[in-house]
Scaffold this motif. Structure first.
Motif, short mmCIF file in Angstrom:
data_model
loop_
_atom_site.label_atom_id
_atom_site.label_comp_id
_atom_site.label_asym_id
_atom_site.label_seq_id
_atom_site.Cartn_x
_atom_site.Cartn_y
_atom_site.Cartn_z
N SER A 1 59.23 9.85 24.86
CA SER A 1 59.28 9.32 26.23
C SER A 1 60.46 8.39 26.45
CB SER A 1 57.98 8.57 26.54
OG SER A 1 57.88 7.39 25.74
N SER B 1 46.26 13.12 34.84
CA SER B 1 46.94 12.53 36.00
C SER B 1 46.53 11.08 36.23
CB SER B 1 46.65 13.34 37.26
OG SER B 1 45.25 13.37 37.52
N ASP C 1 48.95 8.80 34.62
CA ASP C 1 50.16 8.73 35.44
C ASP C 1 49.94 7.76 36.60
OD1 ASP C 1 52.87 9.86 35.98
OD2 ASP C 1 51.90 10.45 37.85
N GLU C 2 48.74 7.78 37.16
CA GLU C 2 48.38 6.88 38.24
C GLU C 2 48.30 5.42 37.76
OE1 GLU C 2 44.78 6.45 41.59
OE2 GLU C 2 44.78 8.10 40.15
N PHE D 1 50.41 3.96 35.75
CA PHE D 1 51.73 3.39 35.49
C PHE D 1 52.10 2.25 36.45
CE2 PHE D 1 56.45 3.56 35.83
CZ PHE D 1 56.73 3.10 34.55
N SER E 1 57.71 3.77 29.41
CA SER E 1 58.10 4.56 30.56
C SER E 1 56.89 5.30 31.14
CB SER E 1 59.16 5.59 30.14
OG SER E 1 58.59 6.56 29.27
N ARG E 2 57.05 5.81 32.34
CA ARG E 2 55.98 6.61 32.94
C ARG E 2 55.66 7.82 32.07
NH1 ARG E 2 53.75 7.63 38.08
NH2 ARG E 2 55.14 6.13 39.11
N ASP E 3 56.70 8.40 31.47
CA ASP E 3 56.49 9.58 30.63
C ASP E 3 55.64 9.24 29.42
OD1 ASP E 3 56.92 12.34 29.98
OD2 ASP E 3 58.35 11.70 28.46
N PHE F 1 52.99 7.30 29.33
CA PHE F 1 51.59 7.39 29.73
C PHE F 1 51.18 8.85 29.96
CE2 PHE F 1 52.75 3.03 30.72
CZ PHE F 1 51.71 2.34 30.13
N ARG F 2 52.11 9.64 30.47
CA ARG F 2 51.82 11.07 30.63
C ARG F 2 51.56 11.71 29.25
NH1 ARG F 2 56.78 12.16 34.87
NH2 ARG F 2 55.67 11.58 36.79
N ARG F 3 52.39 11.37 28.30
CA ARG F 3 52.24 11.93 26.95
C ARG F 3 50.97 11.40 26.28
NH1 ARG F 3 56.69 14.57 24.88
NH2 ARG F 3 58.49 14.59 26.28
N ARG G 1 44.35 12.06 24.71
CA ARG G 1 43.37 11.85 25.78
C ARG G 1 41.99 11.54 25.23
NH1 ARG G 1 40.32 15.26 29.78
NH2 ARG G 1 40.63 17.02 28.39
#
Length: 381
Positions: A47, A223, A226-227, A229, A246-248, A250-252, A258
């Protein structure tokens, strides 16, 4: 590099954890600590959160025997001391005034994460000794000022001290589950005034129309992280002004870990107004980031501390690790515990100065720990 002519052990450094087989790394890493997993460390690097550009150049140390990974350490070349939570800015300034270059330095740690746990991932004592020897050798070969091993275990600190490292202690706040059957049973273990305080704080959150839900497992949509962040950024802006993650990232985290994430989501009028991010180990809930976009009195305490305790009791977890700082955690059931870091300082004069500092700091820490233990909120303390 070879450790010795008579051994087949070979140490090397790797500049991307993705170049290390995930299964081989995770075989050495403790299954109960998600922060040491290959997936978590790779998320930080992929990320672009932990990279040379951000001052966290990956330089992971591996130890192999006949091509088989038997030891590893999450190692970074640091060009600053931010995001470490073991503060050595004073050391850096002192070394600079003496004419030395403190940076770059070497750091064995989990980036941006003050979670205690093993830092020398080894299948046996011989492999751990090989890692320690190799870490010192890398420091010497690169002619760096120092090597630091942050938030290691007490056992590792003892081994590192025997190898000549200076040991530093810190204080964090953890909650221990004494087999409480319910949250109310835990409340009953508190002194009357503290029990009333907890109930009052939670009631005020509810009276404000805020609901909090622990979202995890299949209910946690990727998602949602992502929200989260912007909530993370809100806290960063208030406290530090520099976002490490980075935002990425949290996506990862949502994609790769998860099943380890527990997000305490606070909503008001159906809108997400705050959230506390936790990661779950085998028997521990690790509290990490918190953020809110609207202010509600006591929401932080409820979402970060009480919800974590309630979740741990409900799921039979042994502890909640709430991190460092904030003595108000003491009044809400979290007890002080020691953490450890180890420091290899090759320069004799600098080592002596750091040693004097640590001796003085240790006396202050002992007094602080003793005082904290007198104000624990439990009836039997």
């Amino acid at each position: 590099m070879r450790l010795a002519p008579e051994t087949k052990l070979e140490a090397r450094t790797v500049t991307r954890i993705a170049r290390i087989e995930a299964a081989a790394w995770d075989r050495l890493a403790p299954a109960d600590n998600p922060f040491l997993s290959h997936a978590f460390l790779d998320a930080a690097e992929a990320s672009r959160s932990a990279t040379e550009k951000t001052g966290w150049q990956p330089f992971h140390l591996t130890l192999e025997n006949g091509g088989r990974l038997i030891g590893a350490a999450p190692l970074y070349v640091k060009s600053h001391s931010y995001g470490e939570y073991v503060f050595d800015h004073g050391w850096a300034e002192g070394y600079r005034r003496a004419g030395g270059s403190y940076y770059p330095k070497l750091l064995v740690a989990v980036p941006f994460t003050p979670v205690p746990g093993p830092r020398l991932l080894a299948e046996d004592e011989a492999a751990r000794a090989g890692l320690i020897e190799s870490l010192k050798a890398v420091t010497s070969q690169l002619a760096l000022s120092s090597l630091h091993v942050n938030f290691c275990t007490a056992e590792e600190a003892e081994a590192l001290e025997r190898a000549g490292f200076l040991i530093r202690r810190g204080i964090q706040f953890h909650w221990e589950n004494q087999s409480y059957p319910t949250f109310e049973a835990w409340l009953d273990s508190l002194k009357s005034a503290k029990r009333k305080m907890v109930r009052k704080e939670r009631e005020q959150v509810r009276a404000a129309g805020v609901t909090i839900e622990a979202v995890h497992g299949d209910a946690l949509a990727p998602s949602l992280l992502d929200e989260f962040f912007p909530f993370y950024l809100a806290t960063v802006d208030k406290r530090w002004g520099n976002a490490y993650l980075s935002r990425d990232f949290f996506r990862r985290l949502g994609a790769g870990l998860r099943d380890r994430v527990v997000l305490m989501v606070a909503r008001h009028g159906g809108r997400m107004v705050g959230a506390a991010l936790n990661l779950r180990g085998t028997d521990t809930l690790y509290g990490r980031q918190w953020g809110c976009l609207e202010e509600f009195k006591f929401l932080h305490f409820d979402a970060c501390y009480y919800q974590a305790i309630e979740f741990a009791i409900r799921h039979g977890l042994k502890r909640v690790e709430a991190g460092a700082q904030c003595v108000h955690k003491l009044h809400r059931g979290y007890a002080p515990v020691w953490t450890y870091s180890a420091h290899h300082v090759p320069d004799p004069a600098f080592r002596e100065a750091v040693g004097r500092f640590l001796a003085s700091e240790n006396r202050s820490q002992e007094a602080e720990m003793a005082e904290m233990r007198t104000i624990l909120p439990y009836r039997n303390v």
